[in-house]
Design an enzyme around this catalytic site. Structure first.
Site, mmCIF file in Angstrom:
data_model
loop_
_atom_site.group_PDB
_atom_site.id
_atom_site.type_symbol
_atom_site.label_atom_id
_atom_site.label_comp_id
_atom_site.label_asym_id
_atom_site.label_seq_id
_atom_site.Cartn_x
_atom_site.Cartn_y
_atom_site.Cartn_z
ATOM 1 N N CYS A 158 0.697 -1.279 -0.005
ATOM 2 C CA CYS A 158 0.163 -0.051 -0.003
ATOM 3 C C CYS A 158 0.769 1.388 -0.215
ATOM 4 O O CYS A 158 0.283 2.311 -0.365
ATOM 5 C CB CYS A 158 -1.101 0.065 1.149
ATOM 6 S SG CYS A 158 -2.084 -1.463 1.352
ATOM 7 N N HIS B 4 -3.568 7.171 2.346
ATOM 8 C CA HIS B 4 -3.900 6.007 1.845
ATOM 9 C C HIS B 4 -5.219 5.609 2.344
ATOM 10 O O HIS B 4 -5.616 5.757 3.684
ATOM 11 C CB HIS B 4 -2.811 4.874 2.557
ATOM 12 C CG HIS B 4 -3.187 3.595 2.002
ATOM 13 N ND1 HIS B 4 -3.716 3.033 0.931
ATOM 14 C CD2 HIS B 4 -3.289 2.418 2.874
ATOM 15 C CE1 HIS B 4 -4.140 1.824 0.971
ATOM 16 N NE2 HIS B 4 -3.759 1.377 2.238
ATOM 17 N N ASN C 178 -10.264 -0.237 -0.398
ATOM 18 C CA ASN C 178 -8.577 -0.080 -0.304
ATOM 19 C C ASN C 178 -8.054 -0.431 -1.442
ATOM 20 O O ASN C 178 -8.279 -1.896 -1.834
ATOM 21 C CB ASN C 178 -8.159 -0.846 0.782
ATOM 22 C CG ASN C 178 -6.602 -0.858 1.073
ATOM 23 O OD1 ASN C 178 -5.955 -0.347 0.270
ATOM 24 N ND2 ASN C 178 -6.197 -1.158 2.362
HETATM 25 O O1 UT7 Z 1 -3.873 -1.162 3.605
HETATM 26 C C1 UT7 Z 1 -2.992 -1.986 4.450
HETATM 27 C C2 UT7 Z 1 -3.342 -1.733 5.875
HETATM 28 N N1 UT7 Z 1 -4.400 -2.352 6.459
HETATM 29 C C3 UT7 Z 1 -5.172 -1.731 7.146
HETATM 30 O O2 UT7 Z 1 -4.896 -0.654 7.683
HETATM 31 C C4 UT7 Z 1 -6.270 -2.428 7.582
HETATM 32 C C5 UT7 Z 1 -6.552 -2.199 9.196
HETATM 33 N N2 UT7 Z 1 -7.322 -2.896 10.019
HETATM 34 C C6 UT7 Z 1 -8.765 -2.334 9.919
HETATM 35 O O3 UT7 Z 1 -8.960 -1.568 9.273
HETATM 36 C C7 UT7 Z 1 -9.683 -3.146 10.824
HETATM 37 O O4 UT7 Z 1 -8.914 -3.907 11.729
HETATM 38 C C8 UT7 Z 1 -10.649 -4.090 10.203
HETATM 39 C C9 UT7 Z 1 -11.660 -3.179 9.216
HETATM 40 C C10 UT7 Z 1 -9.829 -4.938 9.156
HETATM 41 C C11 UT7 Z 1 -11.479 -4.889 11.126
HETATM 42 O O5 UT7 Z 1 -12.206 -3.940 11.888
HETATM 43 P P1 UT7 Z 1 -12.194 -4.331 13.651
HETATM 44 O O6 UT7 Z 1 -12.563 -3.205 14.279
HETATM 45 O O7 UT7 Z 1 -10.548 -4.167 13.968
HETATM 46 O O8 UT7 Z 1 -12.652 -5.672 13.647
HETATM 47 P P2 UT7 Z 1 -11.973 -6.934 14.434
HETATM 48 O O9 UT7 Z 1 -11.125 -7.471 13.303
HETATM 49 O O10 UT7 Z 1 -11.635 -6.732 15.741
HETATM 50 O O11 UT7 Z 1 -13.399 -7.777 14.433
HETATM 51 C C12 UT7 Z 1 -14.572 -7.569 15.266
HETATM 52 C C13 UT7 Z 1 -15.527 -8.629 14.901
HETATM 53 C C14 UT7 Z 1 -15.066 -9.946 15.032
HETATM 54 O O12 UT7 Z 1 -16.072 -10.657 15.540
HETATM 55 P P3 UT7 Z 1 -15.860 -11.387 17.181
HETATM 56 O O13 UT7 Z 1 -14.834 -11.978 17.063
HETATM 57 O O14 UT7 Z 1 -15.885 -9.997 17.884
HETATM 58 O O15 UT7 Z 1 -17.237 -11.923 17.382
HETATM 59 C C15 UT7 Z 1 -15.094 -10.455 13.636
HETATM 60 O O16 UT7 Z 1 -15.090 -11.836 13.426
HETATM 61 O O17 UT7 Z 1 -16.176 -8.459 13.659
HETATM 62 C C16 UT7 Z 1 -16.188 -9.581 12.830
HETATM 63 N N3 UT7 Z 1 -15.890 -9.374 11.705
HETATM 64 C C17 UT7 Z 1 -16.899 -9.148 10.557
HETATM 65 N N4 UT7 Z 1 -18.038 -9.083 11.063
HETATM 66 C C18 UT7 Z 1 -19.419 -8.726 9.835
HETATM 67 C C19 UT7 Z 1 -14.818 -9.340 10.811
HETATM 68 N N5 UT7 Z 1 -15.055 -9.055 9.483
HETATM 69 C C20 UT7 Z 1 -16.515 -9.088 9.418
HETATM 70 C C21 UT7 Z 1 -17.189 -8.650 8.487
HETATM 71 N N6 UT7 Z 1 -18.543 -8.334 8.804
HETATM 72 N N7 UT7 Z 1 -16.890 -8.435 7.060
#
Ligand code: UT7
Length: 321
Positions: A112, A248, A278
Protein backbone atom coordinates in the site's frame (compact mmCIF):
# COMPACT_ATOMS: atom_id res chain seq x y z
CA UNK A 1 15.36 21.67 -8.92
CA UNK A 2 12.00 20.31 -7.78
CA UNK A 3 9.77 17.46 -9.00
CA UNK A 4 6.46 19.07 -9.78
CA UNK A 5 3.17 17.46 -10.77
CA UNK A 6 1.98 18.68 -14.17
CA UNK A 7 -0.86 16.21 -14.71
CA UNK A 8 -2.86 13.49 -12.97
CA UNK A 9 -5.21 10.76 -14.15
CA UNK A 10 -7.05 7.74 -12.81
CA UNK A 11 -9.15 4.81 -13.87
CA UNK A 12 -11.63 2.56 -12.10
CA UNK A 13 -13.03 -0.65 -13.61
CA UNK A 14 -16.68 -0.41 -14.64
CA UNK A 15 -17.89 -3.31 -12.48
CA UNK A 16 -19.04 -2.21 -9.01
CA UNK A 17 -19.49 -4.42 -5.95
CA UNK A 18 -21.63 -2.88 -3.20
CA UNK A 19 -21.76 -3.94 0.44
CA UNK A 20 -25.21 -5.33 -0.27
CA UNK A 21 -23.71 -7.49 -3.04
CA UNK A 22 -21.17 -8.79 -0.50
CA UNK A 23 -23.98 -9.77 1.88
CA UNK A 24 -24.84 -12.44 -0.73
CA UNK A 25 -21.26 -13.78 -0.74
CA UNK A 26 -20.13 -13.86 2.93
CA UNK A 27 -21.66 -13.49 6.39
CA UNK A 28 -21.41 -9.70 6.61
CA UNK A 29 -23.64 -6.63 6.60
CA UNK A 30 -23.63 -3.22 4.98
CA UNK A 31 -23.87 -1.76 8.49
CA UNK A 32 -20.73 -3.61 9.75
CA UNK A 33 -18.66 -2.64 6.71
CA UNK A 34 -19.73 1.02 6.84
CA UNK A 35 -19.21 1.51 10.56
CA UNK A 36 -15.91 -0.43 10.85
CA UNK A 37 -14.29 0.75 7.60
CA UNK A 38 -16.30 3.57 5.96
CA UNK A 39 -16.51 1.56 2.71
CA UNK A 40 -19.76 1.62 0.70
CA UNK A 41 -18.61 0.07 -2.58
CA UNK A 42 -15.53 -0.91 -4.55
CA UNK A 43 -14.67 -1.49 -8.23
CA UNK A 44 -13.63 -4.92 -9.47
CA UNK A 45 -11.68 -5.59 -12.68
CA UNK A 46 -13.47 -7.71 -15.26
CA UNK A 47 -12.14 -11.15 -16.19
CA UNK A 48 -9.17 -10.55 -18.45
CA UNK A 49 -8.78 -6.91 -17.39
CA UNK A 50 -5.24 -6.54 -16.03
CA UNK A 51 -3.22 -4.18 -13.84
CA UNK A 52 -1.50 -2.86 -16.99
CA UNK A 53 -4.90 -2.20 -18.63
CA UNK A 54 -5.89 -0.02 -15.66
CA UNK A 55 -2.44 1.61 -15.57
CA UNK A 56 -2.61 2.45 -19.26
CA UNK A 57 -5.99 4.20 -18.94
CA UNK A 58 -4.86 6.20 -15.89
CA UNK A 59 -1.56 7.09 -17.62
CA UNK A 60 -3.25 8.31 -20.80
CA UNK A 61 -5.53 10.53 -18.68
CA UNK A 62 -2.48 11.96 -16.84
CA UNK A 63 -0.62 12.53 -20.14
CA UNK A 64 -3.68 14.39 -21.51
CA UNK A 65 -3.96 16.49 -18.36
CA UNK A 66 -0.24 17.35 -18.51
CA UNK A 67 -0.63 18.14 -22.23
CA UNK A 68 2.75 16.65 -23.10
CA UNK A 69 4.10 14.54 -25.93
CA UNK A 70 4.72 10.99 -24.60
CA UNK A 71 8.20 11.23 -26.16
CA UNK A 72 9.13 13.63 -23.33
CA UNK A 73 8.70 10.86 -20.71
CA UNK A 74 12.15 9.67 -19.67
CA UNK A 75 11.30 7.50 -16.62
CA UNK A 76 8.38 5.14 -15.87
CA UNK A 77 7.70 3.64 -12.45
CA UNK A 78 4.69 1.47 -11.63
CA UNK A 79 3.89 0.72 -8.00
CA UNK A 80 2.01 -2.57 -7.80
CA UNK A 81 1.70 -5.78 -5.81
CA UNK A 82 -0.43 -7.42 -8.50
CA UNK A 83 1.67 -7.33 -11.70
CA UNK A 84 0.24 -8.83 -14.92
CA UNK A 85 3.04 -11.39 -15.17
CA UNK A 86 6.14 -12.34 -13.16
CA UNK A 87 8.23 -10.56 -15.76
CA UNK A 88 8.56 -8.28 -17.67
CA UNK A 89 7.63 -5.64 -15.12
CA UNK A 90 4.26 -3.91 -15.51
CA UNK A 91 6.25 -0.71 -16.16
CA UNK A 92 7.84 -2.33 -19.25
CA UNK A 93 4.43 -3.57 -20.46
CA UNK A 94 3.06 -0.06 -19.98
CA UNK A 95 6.03 1.49 -21.79
CA UNK A 96 5.27 -0.68 -24.84
CA UNK A 97 1.56 0.26 -24.76
CA UNK A 98 2.50 3.95 -24.72
CA UNK A 99 4.98 3.46 -27.57
CA UNK A 100 7.89 4.82 -25.52
CA UNK A 101 11.31 3.30 -26.20
CA UNK A 102 14.58 3.28 -24.28
CA UNK A 103 13.86 5.13 -21.04
CA UNK A 104 14.20 3.24 -17.72
CA UNK A 105 11.00 1.50 -16.62
CA UNK A 106 10.60 -0.57 -13.47
CA UNK A 107 8.11 -1.65 -10.80
CA UNK A 108 8.19 -0.90 -7.10
CA UNK A 109 6.69 -3.36 -4.66
CA UNK A 110 5.93 -1.78 -1.29
CA UNK A 111 2.28 -2.88 -1.12
CA UNK A 112 0.00 0.00 0.00
CA UNK A 113 3.01 2.35 0.38
CA UNK A 114 4.17 1.65 -3.19
CA UNK A 115 3.11 4.99 -4.68
CA UNK A 116 4.83 6.97 -1.88
CA UNK A 117 8.00 4.87 -2.43
CA UNK A 118 7.74 5.55 -6.18
CA UNK A 119 7.40 9.32 -5.67
CA UNK A 120 10.39 9.27 -3.35
CA UNK A 121 12.52 7.43 -5.97
CA UNK A 122 11.37 9.72 -8.80
CA UNK A 123 12.24 12.75 -6.72
CA UNK A 124 15.83 11.49 -6.39
CA UNK A 125 16.07 10.97 -10.18
CA UNK A 126 14.71 14.44 -10.93
CA UNK A 127 16.73 16.29 -8.29
CA UNK A 128 20.00 14.76 -9.48
CA UNK A 129 19.06 15.51 -13.13
CA UNK A 130 18.80 11.82 -14.16
CA UNK A 131 15.21 12.42 -15.33
CA UNK A 132 13.23 15.43 -16.48
CA UNK A 133 9.73 14.05 -17.01
CA UNK A 134 8.49 10.96 -15.15
CA UNK A 135 5.33 8.89 -15.31
CA UNK A 136 4.48 7.38 -11.90
CA UNK A 137 1.57 4.98 -11.58
CA UNK A 138 -0.09 3.07 -8.76
CA UNK A 139 -2.18 0.24 -10.24
CA UNK A 140 -3.72 -2.85 -8.66
CA UNK A 141 -6.04 -5.76 -9.31
CA UNK A 142 -6.02 -6.77 -5.66
CA UNK A 143 -9.39 -8.51 -5.86
CA UNK A 144 -7.53 -11.35 -7.67
CA UNK A 145 -5.74 -12.26 -4.43
CA UNK A 146 -8.78 -12.10 -2.15
CA UNK A 147 -10.29 -15.12 -0.46
CA UNK A 148 -14.01 -14.58 -1.16
CA UNK A 149 -14.80 -16.88 1.78
CA UNK A 150 -12.85 -14.73 4.28
CA UNK A 151 -15.14 -11.91 5.41
CA UNK A 152 -12.34 -10.25 7.39
CA UNK A 153 -10.47 -9.33 4.17
CA UNK A 154 -12.71 -9.66 1.10
CA UNK A 155 -14.90 -6.69 2.05
CA UNK A 156 -11.93 -4.32 2.28
CA UNK A 157 -10.21 -4.16 -1.09
CA UNK A 158 -10.91 -2.92 -4.62
CA UNK A 159 -9.19 -2.43 -7.99
CA UNK A 160 -8.07 0.78 -9.71
CA UNK A 161 -5.20 2.92 -10.92
CA UNK A 162 -3.90 6.46 -10.50
CA UNK A 163 -1.08 8.17 -12.40
CA UNK A 164 0.91 11.39 -12.23
CA UNK A 165 3.36 13.12 -14.55
CA UNK A 166 6.16 14.91 -12.70
CA UNK A 167 8.50 17.37 -14.36
CA UNK A 168 11.76 19.01 -13.30
CA UNK A 169 10.87 22.56 -12.31
CA UNK A 170 12.29 25.56 -10.51
CA UNK A 171 8.82 26.11 -9.02
CA UNK A 172 8.48 24.17 -5.74
CA UNK A 173 6.89 20.71 -6.00
CA UNK A 174 7.95 17.80 -3.76
CA UNK A 175 9.48 19.36 -0.63
CA UNK A 176 10.46 16.14 1.12
CA UNK A 177 9.78 12.41 1.12
CA UNK A 178 10.14 9.95 3.99
CA UNK A 179 10.04 6.18 3.47
CA UNK A 180 10.43 3.39 6.02
CA UNK A 181 10.01 -0.36 6.47
CA UNK A 182 10.16 -2.95 9.24
CA UNK A 183 10.03 -6.58 8.10
CA UNK A 184 9.58 -7.64 11.74
CA UNK A 185 5.84 -7.19 11.15
CA UNK A 186 5.61 -9.37 8.01
CA UNK A 187 3.32 -11.96 9.62
CA UNK A 188 0.48 -9.49 10.32
CA UNK A 189 -0.29 -8.80 6.67
CA UNK A 190 0.84 -11.05 3.84
CA UNK A 191 0.11 -13.34 0.93
CA UNK A 192 1.96 -16.40 2.29
CA UNK A 193 2.91 -17.91 -1.09
CA UNK A 194 4.90 -17.01 -4.16
CA UNK A 195 7.14 -18.35 -6.88
CA UNK A 196 9.98 -19.63 -4.69
CA UNK A 197 7.92 -20.62 -1.65
CA UNK A 198 4.61 -22.42 -1.30
CA UNK A 199 4.13 -22.33 -5.06
CA UNK A 200 1.50 -25.07 -4.70
CA UNK A 201 -0.87 -22.47 -3.25
CA UNK A 202 -0.30 -20.27 -6.30
CA UNK A 203 -0.94 -23.21 -8.65
CA UNK A 204 -4.13 -24.09 -6.75
CA UNK A 205 -5.34 -20.46 -7.06
CA UNK A 206 -5.20 -20.03 -3.29
CA UNK A 207 -2.52 -17.37 -2.83
CA UNK A 208 -4.70 -15.00 -0.81
CA UNK A 209 -4.25 -11.97 1.46
CA UNK A 210 -4.12 -12.88 5.16
CA UNK A 211 -4.40 -10.07 7.68
CA UNK A 212 -4.61 -9.71 11.43
CA UNK A 213 -6.67 -6.56 10.92
CA UNK A 214 -6.92 -5.40 14.50
CA UNK A 215 -3.14 -5.61 15.07
CA UNK A 216 -2.44 -3.87 11.75
CA UNK A 217 -4.91 -1.14 12.70
CA UNK A 218 -3.11 -0.30 15.96
CA UNK A 219 0.36 -0.16 14.41
CA UNK A 220 -0.96 1.86 11.45
CA UNK A 221 -2.49 4.57 13.65
CA UNK A 222 0.67 4.97 15.78
CA UNK A 223 3.06 4.85 12.84
CA UNK A 224 1.14 7.36 10.74
CA UNK A 225 1.07 9.70 13.75
CA UNK A 226 4.87 9.50 13.90
CA UNK A 227 5.36 10.07 10.16
CA UNK A 228 3.28 13.25 10.39
CA UNK A 229 5.63 14.57 13.11
CA UNK A 230 8.72 13.51 11.15
CA UNK A 231 7.50 15.26 7.98
CA UNK A 232 6.54 18.52 9.68
CA UNK A 233 9.81 18.63 11.62
CA UNK A 234 11.94 17.99 8.51
CA UNK A 235 10.29 20.98 6.81
CA UNK A 236 10.11 23.19 9.93
CA UNK A 237 6.39 23.47 9.33
CA UNK A 238 3.40 23.56 11.63
CA UNK A 239 0.20 21.53 11.41
CA UNK A 240 -1.74 24.55 10.13
CA UNK A 241 0.62 24.88 7.13
CA UNK A 242 -0.91 21.75 5.54
CA UNK A 243 -3.83 22.54 3.22
CA UNK A 244 -4.79 18.97 2.31
CA UNK A 245 -4.19 15.51 3.72
CA UNK A 246 -4.21 12.89 0.94
CA UNK A 247 -3.96 9.62 2.87
CA UNK A 248 -3.85 5.98 1.91
CA UNK A 249 -7.46 4.82 1.89
CA UNK A 250 -7.66 1.71 4.08
CA UNK A 251 -10.16 2.67 6.76
CA UNK A 252 -11.95 5.93 7.62
CA UNK A 253 -11.14 5.40 11.29
CA UNK A 254 -7.37 5.26 10.58
CA UNK A 255 -7.66 8.38 8.39
CA UNK A 256 -9.62 10.29 11.08
CA UNK A 257 -6.94 9.44 13.64
CA UNK A 258 -4.25 10.99 11.39
CA UNK A 259 -6.43 14.05 10.76
CA UNK A 260 -6.91 14.43 14.51
CA UNK A 261 -3.14 14.27 15.01
CA UNK A 262 -2.90 17.21 12.56
CA UNK A 263 -5.80 19.09 14.25
CA UNK A 264 -7.33 19.00 10.78
CA UNK A 265 -11.05 19.00 10.10
CA UNK A 266 -12.22 16.14 7.87
CA UNK A 267 -13.23 18.61 5.13
CA UNK A 268 -9.47 19.15 4.53
CA UNK A 269 -8.95 15.41 4.08
CA UNK A 270 -9.44 13.72 0.71
CA UNK A 271 -11.60 10.68 1.41
CA UNK A 272 -12.32 8.12 -1.30
CA UNK A 273 -12.33 4.88 0.69
CA UNK A 274 -16.15 5.02 0.78
CA UNK A 275 -16.31 4.78 -3.03
CA UNK A 276 -13.14 2.80 -3.88
CA UNK A 277 -12.35 0.58 -0.87
CA UNK A 278 -8.64 -0.07 -0.30
CA UNK A 279 -6.90 -0.08 -3.70
CA UNK A 280 -3.42 -0.50 -2.18
CA UNK A 281 -0.75 1.34 -4.24
CA UNK A 282 -3.48 3.00 -6.34
CA UNK A 283 -5.29 4.64 -3.44
CA UNK A 284 -3.18 7.80 -2.98
CA UNK A 285 -2.89 8.74 -6.70
CA UNK A 286 -6.62 7.98 -7.15
CA UNK A 287 -7.53 10.27 -4.24
CA UNK A 288 -5.15 12.95 -5.53
CA UNK A 289 -6.69 12.88 -9.00
CA UNK A 290 -10.24 13.04 -7.63
CA UNK A 291 -9.51 16.16 -5.53
CA UNK A 292 -7.52 17.89 -8.30
CA UNK A 293 -10.18 17.22 -10.94
CA UNK A 294 -13.07 18.38 -8.72
CA UNK A 295 -11.19 21.60 -7.98
CA UNK A 296 -10.61 21.15 -4.24
CA UNK A 297 -6.82 20.99 -4.56
CA UNK A 298 -5.49 24.14 -6.21
CA UNK A 299 -2.08 25.20 -7.50
CA UNK A 300 0.38 26.07 -4.71
CA UNK A 301 -1.63 24.23 -2.03
CA UNK A 302 0.52 22.29 0.45
CA UNK A 303 -0.31 18.58 0.40
CA UNK A 304 0.65 15.82 2.81
CA UNK A 305 0.48 12.37 1.21
CA UNK A 306 0.94 9.34 3.47
CA UNK A 307 0.54 5.56 3.40
CA UNK A 308 1.01 2.40 5.44
CA UNK A 309 0.96 -1.20 4.31
CA UNK A 310 2.31 -4.74 4.22
CA UNK A 311 5.95 -5.26 5.11
CA UNK A 312 5.31 -3.19 7.12
CA UNK A 313 6.14 -0.23 4.92
CA UNK A 314 5.13 3.36 5.50
CA UNK A 315 5.95 6.81 4.22
CA UNK A 316 4.95 10.36 3.40
CA UNK A 317 5.50 13.05 0.80
CA UNK A 318 5.07 16.75 1.46
CA UNK A 319 4.53 18.79 -1.68
CA UNK A 320 3.35 22.02 -3.19
CA UNK A 321 0.85 21.27 -5.92
O1 UT7 B 1 -3.87 -1.08 3.66
C1 UT7 B 1 -3.02 -1.90 4.40
C2 UT7 B 1 -3.23 -1.72 5.83
N1 UT7 B 1 -4.47 -2.32 6.24
C3 UT7 B 1 -5.19 -1.70 7.13
O2 UT7 B 1 -4.84 -0.62 7.50
C4 UT7 B 1 -6.37 -2.40 7.73
C5 UT7 B 1 -6.33 -2.21 9.21
N2 UT7 B 1 -7.41 -2.86 9.92
C6 UT7 B 1 -8.67 -2.47 9.85
O3 UT7 B 1 -9.03 -1.59 9.11
C7 UT7 B 1 -9.66 -3.11 10.82
O4 UT7 B 1 -8.96 -3.84 11.78
C8 UT7 B 1 -10.69 -4.03 10.12
C9 UT7 B 1 -11.68 -3.19 9.33
C10 UT7 B 1 -9.98 -5.00 9.20
C11 UT7 B 1 -11.47 -4.83 11.16
O5 UT7 B 1 -12.09 -3.95 12.10
P1 UT7 B 1 -11.94 -4.21 13.68
O6 UT7 B 1 -12.75 -3.19 14.34
O7 UT7 B 1 -10.47 -4.24 13.97
O8 UT7 B 1 -12.63 -5.61 13.83
P2 UT7 B 1 -12.01 -6.99 14.39
O9 UT7 B 1 -11.05 -7.56 13.39
O10 UT7 B 1 -11.53 -6.79 15.79
O11 UT7 B 1 -13.30 -7.88 14.41
C12 UT7 B 1 -14.43 -7.56 15.23
C13 UT7 B 1 -15.54 -8.56 14.97
C14 UT7 B 1 -15.08 -10.01 15.03
O12 UT7 B 1 -16.12 -10.76 15.65
P3 UT7 B 1 -16.02 -11.20 17.20
O13 UT7 B 1 -14.77 -12.05 17.26
O14 UT7 B 1 -15.88 -9.92 17.96
O15 UT7 B 1 -17.28 -11.95 17.41
C15 UT7 B 1 -14.98 -10.41 13.58
O16 UT7 B 1 -15.20 -11.80 13.39
O17 UT7 B 1 -16.06 -8.37 13.65
C16 UT7 B 1 -16.11 -9.62 12.97
N3 UT7 B 1 -15.94 -9.38 11.53
C17 UT7 B 1 -16.97 -9.15 10.70
N4 UT7 B 1 -18.30 -9.08 10.91
C18 UT7 B 1 -19.08 -8.81 9.85
C19 UT7 B 1 -14.79 -9.33 10.83
N5 UT7 B 1 -15.06 -9.07 9.54
C20 UT7 B 1 -16.41 -8.95 9.44
C21 UT7 B 1 -17.27 -8.67 8.37
N6 UT7 B 1 -18.59 -8.59 8.63
N7 UT7 B 1 -16.83 -8.43 7.11
Amino acid sequence: MYSRIIGTGSYLPERILTNTDLEQIVDTSDEWIRTRTGIEKRHVANDGETTCDLAEKASRAAIDAADIDVKNIDLIIVATTTPDVIFPSTACLLQQRLNIHGCPAFDIQAVCTGFIYALSVVDQFIRNSSAKCALVVGSETLTRILDWEDRSTCVLFGDGAGAVILEASETPGILSSHIHADGEYQELLKVPAGISSDYDLVKAGKAFIKMQGNEVFKVAVNTLGRIVDETLMANEMNKEDIDWLVPHQANTRIISATAKKLDMSMDKVVLTVDQHGNTSAASVPLALDVAIKDGRIKRNDTLLLEAFGGGFTWGSVLMKY
